[in-house]
Design an enzyme around this catalytic site. Structure first.
Site, short mmCIF file in Angstrom:
data_model
loop_
_atom_site.label_atom_id
_atom_site.label_comp_id
_atom_site.label_asym_id
_atom_site.label_seq_id
_atom_site.Cartn_x
_atom_site.Cartn_y
_atom_site.Cartn_z
CG ASP A 44 -8.51 -3.38 -0.56
OD1 ASP A 44 -9.04 -3.17 0.67
OD2 ASP A 44 -8.17 -4.45 -0.68
CE LYS A 65 -7.71 -4.60 6.07
NZ LYS A 65 -6.94 -4.28 7.37
CG MET A 177 2.18 -7.47 0.74
SD MET A 177 0.92 -8.26 1.80
CE MET A 177 0.51 -9.73 0.98
#
Length: 266
Positions: A44, A65, A177
């Site tokens: 990742d 990502k 996020m």
């Protein structure tokens, strides 16, 4: 649904391994052992580079990502896992944080199970916990916070979390996020009844040498985040316990950007 999770005595073809928040010293001993056995490691974007020192023998494939950046399609990642597993190789899907917390482990396990691939899981320290610890914030505190809610502000269908219900939950809110949605988070939590003076701590690059901490309140969070140039990856800790944050915040003028660039793989 087929159950192909590993059990004692089984040897999974694919491992979903949590790399933690970035500091390689926060890896578990089991993660280090499994990494040393890997043939293929699908990495990742948010995995610390120091973690890869534990798998020098493996072929590294970056499948980045990160919110706001070009990302490798999930379907492509799953096909890669299947392809290499069918070749008899030991495949590791190395994820930032913990595979089971906003790490898509559930859908990967189910997809691999449908194709008859045994899968093992190794936990990692999730970024929300590491961020709190790095700033001396206890996510639970007797008489103040009796629980924790881990929330993502970004979903595939762009639907918002139940902010009003979360505002009434009485738990510490740990938001992943959320950097691009500070205005919405602040407004909806206040509309749900959470006072504007509620302490907030925003932690960027938790556990890394260039970690940055920004102390604020729920009302001032959007303005303070913008003034500080807050960038992903960052964690928002919202609740009374955020007032316990240590005094290690770095001013904007002292901050030097050391951000890892977004992955350009697709």
């Amino acid at each position: 649904m087929h159950n192909t999770l590993s059990h004692p005595g089984m040897h999974p073809s694919v491992w979903l391994v949590g790399a933690g928040p970035g500091d390689p010293e926060l890896l578990t001993l089991k993660a280090v052992r499994i990494l040393a056995q890997a043939d293929i490691v699908l990495v990742d974007d948010l995995v610390g580079e120091g973690v890869l020192h534990y798998c020098p023998q493996a072929q590294i494939i970056r499948v980045g990502k990160r919110g706001g950046c070009r990302s490798t399609p999930q379907s492509f990642i799953q096909r890669l896992m299947l392809r290499y597993a069918r070749q008899g190789l030991t495949v590791i899907r190395l994820k930032g944080g913990d595979p089971g917390i906003f790490g898509r482990s559930g859908e990967e396990i189910e997809w691999l199970a449908r194709h008859g691939i045994a899968c093992g899981i190794v936990n990692g320290i999730t970024a929300g916990l590491a961020a709190a610890t790095a700033c001396n914030i206890p996510l639970t505190l007797r008489g103040i916070a009796r629980g924790v809610s881990l929330v993502t502000a970004h979903t595939d269908d762009d639907s918002p979390p139940p902010w009003e219900a979360l505002a009434r939950s009485g738990t510490t809110l740990v938001v992943y996020m959320g950097v691009t949605r500070l205005d919405d988070i602040s407004r909806q939590l206040q509309e749900g009844g959470l006072p504007g003076h509620t302490p907030v701590c925003m932690i960027e690059n938790a556990s890394l040498p260039y970690q940055r901490q920004i102390d604020s309140t729920l009302h001032e969070m959007p303005a303070d985040g913008q003034a500080a140039g807050l960038r992903s990856p960052a964690i928002l800790i919202i609740g009374s316990v955020a007032a316990q944050a240590g005094t290690q915040a770095t001013s904007c003028s002292e901050y030097r950007s050391c951000m890892i660039p977004c992955s350009q793989e697709a």
